[in-house]
Design an enzyme around this catalytic site. Structure first.
Site, PDB file in Angstrom:
ATOM      1  N   ARG A 113      59.657  30.823  71.654  1.00  0.00           N
ATOM      2  CA  ARG A 113      59.783  29.964  72.848  1.00  0.00           C
ATOM      3  C   ARG A 113      60.226  28.547  72.517  1.00  0.00           C
ATOM      4  O   ARG A 113      60.901  27.905  73.299  1.00  0.00           O
ATOM      5  CB  ARG A 113      58.437  29.922  73.568  1.00  0.00           C
ATOM      6  CG  ARG A 113      58.352  31.045  74.547  1.00  0.00           C
ATOM      7  CD  ARG A 113      57.605  30.764  75.805  1.00  0.00           C
ATOM      8  NE  ARG A 113      56.620  29.717  75.754  1.00  0.00           N
ATOM      9  CZ  ARG A 113      55.343  29.903  76.052  1.00  0.00           C
ATOM     10  NH1 ARG A 113      54.917  31.093  76.363  1.00  0.00           N
ATOM     11  NH2 ARG A 113      54.502  28.906  76.062  1.00  0.00           N
ATOM     12  N   GLU A 125      36.928  46.812  52.802  1.00  0.00           N
ATOM     13  CA  GLU A 125      37.549  45.502  52.627  1.00  0.00           C
ATOM     14  C   GLU A 125      36.498  44.511  52.142  1.00  0.00           C
ATOM     15  O   GLU A 125      35.337  44.589  52.540  1.00  0.00           O
ATOM     16  CB  GLU A 125      38.138  45.024  53.947  1.00  0.00           C
ATOM     17  CG  GLU A 125      39.266  45.914  54.433  1.00  0.00           C
ATOM     18  CD  GLU A 125      39.931  45.363  55.670  1.00  0.00           C
ATOM     19  OE1 GLU A 125      40.835  44.530  55.529  1.00  0.00           O
ATOM     20  OE2 GLU A 125      39.531  45.743  56.775  1.00  0.00           O
ATOM     21  N   LYS A 156      50.655  47.443  66.342  1.00  0.00           N
ATOM     22  CA  LYS A 156      49.346  47.574  66.933  1.00  0.00           C
ATOM     23  C   LYS A 156      48.807  46.201  67.308  1.00  0.00           C
ATOM     24  O   LYS A 156      49.273  45.230  66.718  1.00  0.00           O
ATOM     25  CB  LYS A 156      48.401  48.308  65.989  1.00  0.00           C
ATOM     26  CG  LYS A 156      48.030  47.510  64.728  1.00  0.00           C
ATOM     27  CD  LYS A 156      47.124  48.296  63.855  1.00  0.00           C
ATOM     28  CE  LYS A 156      45.684  48.075  64.189  1.00  0.00           C
ATOM     29  NZ  LYS A 156      45.051  46.973  63.462  1.00  0.00           N
ATOM     30  N   LYS A 181      52.650  52.604  53.281  1.00  0.00           N
ATOM     31  CA  LYS A 181      52.142  52.406  51.918  1.00  0.00           C
ATOM     32  C   LYS A 181      52.616  53.559  51.038  1.00  0.00           C
ATOM     33  O   LYS A 181      52.498  54.727  51.419  1.00  0.00           O
ATOM     34  CB  LYS A 181      50.601  52.351  51.920  1.00  0.00           C
ATOM     35  CG  LYS A 181      50.060  51.061  52.523  1.00  0.00           C
ATOM     36  CD  LYS A 181      48.551  51.022  52.431  1.00  0.00           C
ATOM     37  CE  LYS A 181      47.977  49.905  53.278  1.00  0.00           C
ATOM     38  NZ  LYS A 181      47.849  48.624  52.625  1.00  0.00           N
ATOM     39  N   HIS A 215      44.612  53.529  61.315  1.00  0.00           N
ATOM     40  CA  HIS A 215      44.783  53.762  59.878  1.00  0.00           C
ATOM     41  C   HIS A 215      43.965  54.955  59.367  1.00  0.00           C
ATOM     42  O   HIS A 215      44.485  55.816  58.665  1.00  0.00           O
ATOM     43  CB  HIS A 215      44.390  52.514  59.086  1.00  0.00           C
ATOM     44  CG  HIS A 215      45.076  51.253  59.546  1.00  0.00           C
ATOM     45  ND1 HIS A 215      46.356  51.250  60.028  1.00  0.00           N
ATOM     46  CD2 HIS A 215      44.664  49.961  59.586  1.00  0.00           C
ATOM     47  CE1 HIS A 215      46.698  50.004  60.360  1.00  0.00           C
ATOM     48  NE2 HIS A 215      45.691  49.216  60.106  1.00  0.00           N
TER      49      HIS A 215
HETATM   50  C1  BG6 Z   1      45.031  45.692  59.954  1.00  0.00           C
HETATM   51  C2  BG6 Z   1      43.713  45.311  60.585  1.00  0.00           C
HETATM   52  O1  BG6 Z   1      45.713  46.613  60.747  1.00  0.00           O
HETATM   53  O2  BG6 Z   1      44.790  46.259  58.664  1.00  0.00           O
HETATM   54  C3  BG6 Z   1      42.948  44.350  59.688  1.00  0.00           C
HETATM   55  O3  BG6 Z   1      43.954  44.714  61.844  1.00  0.00           O
HETATM   56  C4  BG6 Z   1      42.807  44.922  58.290  1.00  0.00           C
HETATM   57  O4  BG6 Z   1      41.660  44.076  60.235  1.00  0.00           O
HETATM   58  C5  BG6 Z   1      44.147  45.382  57.752  1.00  0.00           C
HETATM   59  O5  BG6 Z   1      42.265  43.911  57.470  1.00  0.00           O
HETATM   60  C6  BG6 Z   1      43.990  46.124  56.434  1.00  0.00           C
HETATM   61  O6  BG6 Z   1      45.248  46.363  55.889  1.00  0.00           O
HETATM   62  P1  BG6 Z   1      45.463  46.473  54.315  1.00  0.00           P
HETATM   63  O7  BG6 Z   1      46.912  46.798  54.165  1.00  0.00           O
HETATM   64  O8  BG6 Z   1      45.098  45.128  53.747  1.00  0.00           O
HETATM   65  O9  BG6 Z   1      44.560  47.543  53.830  1.00  0.00           O
END
Ligand code: BG6
Length: 483
Positions: free
Chosen positions: A51, A216, A148, A182, A240
Site C-alpha cells: 500500500r 519447537e 495459511k 521440506k 503440518h
Molecule cells: C508455522 C507456524 O506454520 O510453522 C509456526 O505458524 C511454527 O507457529 C512454524 O513455528 C514451524 O515451522 P518450521 O519450518 O520452523 O518447523
C-alpha cells in the site's frame, strides 16, 4: 554428487504484501537463492506490491537489507545481490481501490508465466483474485499462491475456497503448506515408494504404532496475541502434522502426479476416526527462569488457548486398523525436533533373555534438524557372558551421505519454483483442506463446549505429564525429544 539445476521458464511474479514479514524473511531470500544457483532465467521479473508509496530504488533498498539479514550468504555475494535486485520493481497497489491495477496490467508480458503470490491477510484473497481478473491481469494459465491460515474452521475454509474459485480454477490455485516443501518431507515419499523394503511391513500387522513429533524450542514471544486466536491445533495440527500423517499413512499413488498423490492424501483424512476427548492432551507452558509463561506471552492471564497438543489418532482402514498414530507438537519444549518414529511390533516369540529397557525395532525419520534416517535394531552385545542383547542404530544423516548436495534449500524456494513449473503435487487441494477442517472442527468445538482448560508444563521440558500418560496407557512411550 553434483547438484543439477534446471532453469524454469521466464516468469512475472507479483508479490502482494512484498514488504511484509514472510516476503522479507522467506519468499525473497528463497528467490535470491534460486537466482544464485542459476535456476532463474535472465527474463524473470519480480514485482513487489504493497500500500505504501515507494519507488523501485526504495523497494530494492528494503529488500537489500532483508536479504543481508535473512539470506545466509548474501553479504558475500554482493555482485549477485545487485544483479538480483535489478529484477525487482515496485508498484503501489490499493487492493481495495483502483490504484495500481492498471500499472500491473501494463507490466505483464504475454509469453511469460504469470504468478501472483498473496502474502496478505486471507480476508483479502477473494478481493485480490477478483481484481486480477477484472483488470485482465490474470489469464487462464496464471497461478495464484496463498498461505495459511487457510480458514479457521470448515465454514471459513469453504468460503475462502469459494471466493478464490470465483476468479481462478482449482488447477491455478497453489495453497502452501511449507512442510511439504521440506526436503526430508519429500524424502518420506521416496523412502516409502522408491524402495521395496518397507511396503510389506508398512501396515498394522507389523507396525505397533507411529509417533509424529514437531517440537519447537521457541515460545510465542512477539506473536502471542496473534497466536492466541489460533492455538496449536489450528496452527500446526490441521496442516503440518496432518500432512506428515497423510504421507506416512497413504496408499502408494499410481503416479507421482498432483492429483494421484492428493487423492491418496484425502482418503487418509477421510478415514480418520473421531478422537475421544480422553485421547487428547492440550497444554500451555509455564514460566521457568523468568522468561515468561504462555499466558504472559499471549497477553491474556486467562487464555485457554493451547500451545501444545498430543493426541492418539486412529486411521480407520484396512492398512491401519489397530495401529494408532500419536501426534505431538508444542512450543517451548526441550529442543527443536521434528521426526516420525515408526515402531515395529516385537517378535512373536522371544528365544533370548529379556533385555532391560527393551524398545524394539523402530524406523526414525528425522525431518529437522540433522535430517536423516535411523533404524533401531537389536544385536548381540559383543563379548563373552552369554547371549546378551543390545539395541544399536543404523544411522544415515543426509549431511554425511550426500555432503554438500545435502545443503537443503529452504522449503519456500522449492515451492515457488514448483509454482512457476506449474506442478501442484506439493500443494494442498481445496478438498484436502476442507476434509482436514471437517475432522478438526468437532475436536475444537468439544473443547469450547466442555470449557476444559489446558494443563500446564515446564518451559524447556518434554510437555505435560498427561501427554506421557497418553502413551503409557497403551504400554508405550514417546521417543525422547533429543537436544
Ligand atoms: C508455522 C507456524 O506454520 O510453522 C509456526 O505458524 C511454527 O507457529 C512454524 O513455528 C514451524 O515451522 P518450521 O519450518 O520452523 O518447523
Amino acid at each position: 554428487m553434483v547438484s543439477r539445476v534446471i532453469p524454469v521458464d521466464p516468469f512475472d511474479l507479483i508479490i502482494f504484501g512484498a514488504t511484509g514479514d514472510l516476503a522479507r524473511r522467506k519468499i525473497l531470500p528463497g528467490l535470491f537463492h534460486r537466482f544464485t544457483v542459476g535456476q532463474m532465467p535472465e527474463e524473470a521479473r519480480i514485482v513487489g506490491t504493497a500500500r505504501s508509496e515507494m519507488d523501485n530504488d526504495a523497494f530494492r533498498g528494503v529488500i537489500r537489507d532483508s536479504l543481508l539479514e535473512f539470506a545466509p550468504r548474501a553479504a558475500e555475494q554482493t555482485g549477485l545481490l545487485e544483479r538480483f535486485l535489478e529484477k525487482l520493481s515496485y508498484v503501489c497497489v490499493d487492493v481495495k481501490g483502483d490504484q495500481g491495477w492498471g500499472d500491473l496490467a501494463g507490466f505483464m508480458r504475454p509469453d511469460a508465466v504469470r504468478a501472483f503470490y498473496l502474502s496478505v491477510s486471507p480476508s483479502l484473497f477473494g478481493e485480490i483474485a477478483a481484481r486480477l481478473n477484472e483488470n485482465g491481469i490474470a489469464t487462464p494459465d496464471s497461478r495464484i499462491v496463498v498461505e495459511k491460515p487457510f480458514g479457521h474452521d470448515l465454514a471459513s475454509a469453504r468460503a475462502l475456497n469459494a471466493s478464490l474459485r470465483q476468479s481462478f480454477d482449482e488447477h491455478q490455485i497453489y495453497r502452501i503448506d511449507h512442510y511439504l516443501g521440506k526436503e526430508t518431507v519429500q524424502n518420506l515419499m521416496a523412502l516409502r515408494f522408491a524402495n521395496s523394503l518397507w511396503e510389506p511391513l508398512w501396515n498394522s500387522t507389523h507396525i505397533d504404532h507411529v509417533q509424529i513429533t514437531v517440537a519447537e524450542s521457541l515460545g510465542v514471544e512477539g506473536r502471542g496475541e496473534y497466536y492466541d486466536r489460533s492455538g496449536a491445533m489450528r496452527d500446526m495440527v490441521q496442516n503440518h502434522l496432518m500432512q506428515l500423517l497423510c504421507l506416512t499413512a497413504m496408499e502408494p499413488p499410481s503416479r507421482f502426479q498432483p492429483n494421484a498423490v492428493r487423492d491418496e492424501k484425502v482418503k487418509v483424512i477421510e478415514a480418520l476416526e473421531p478422537v475421544a476427548p480422553s485421547d487428547i492432551v492440550r497444554g500451555q507452558y509455564r514460566d521457568r527462569n523468568g522468561e515468561g509463561s504462555y499466558r504472559d506471552h499471549a497477553g491474556d492471564p486467562n487464555s485457554q488457548t493451547e500451545c501444545f497438543v498430543a493426541m492418539k489418532v486412529n486411521v480407520g482402514n484396512w492398512r491401519w486398523a489397530g495401529t494408532p498414530f500419536y501426534l505431538r507438537t508444542g512450543k517451548k519444549l526441550r529442543a527443536r525436533t521434528s521426526e516420525i518414529v515408526v515402531v515395529f511390533r516385537d517378535p512373536p516369540h522371544m528365544i533370548f533373555p529379556k533385555m532391560e529397557k527393551h524398545r524394539g525395532n523402530a524406523l526414525i525419520i528425522r525431518l529437522q534438524p540433522d535430517e536423516g534416517i535411523t533404524l533401531r535394531t537389536t544385536i548381540k552385545e559383543p563379548g563373552p557372558g552369554g547371549m546378551r542383547l543390545a539395541e544399536v542404530s543404523l544411522d544415515m544423516t543426509f549431511a554425511d551421505a550426500l555432503g554438500s548436495h545435502a545443503e537443503a534449500q529452504d522449503a519456500y524456494e522449492r515451492l515457488i519454483m514448483d509454482v512457476i513449473r506449474g506442478d501442484q503435487t506439493l500443494f494442498m487441494r481445496g478438498d484436502e483442506v476442507e476434509s482436514a477442517w471437517a475432522w478438526i472442527d468437532p475436536i475444537i468445538k468439544g473443547w469450547e463446549e466442555s470449557e476444559t482448560a489446558p494443563v500446564s508444563y515446564d518451559a524447556g521440558g518434554s510437555g505435560p505429564d498427561d501427554a506421557l500418560m497418553l502413551l503409557h496407557r497403551g504400554g508405550r512411550r514417546w521417543r525422547e525429544i533429543e537436544v
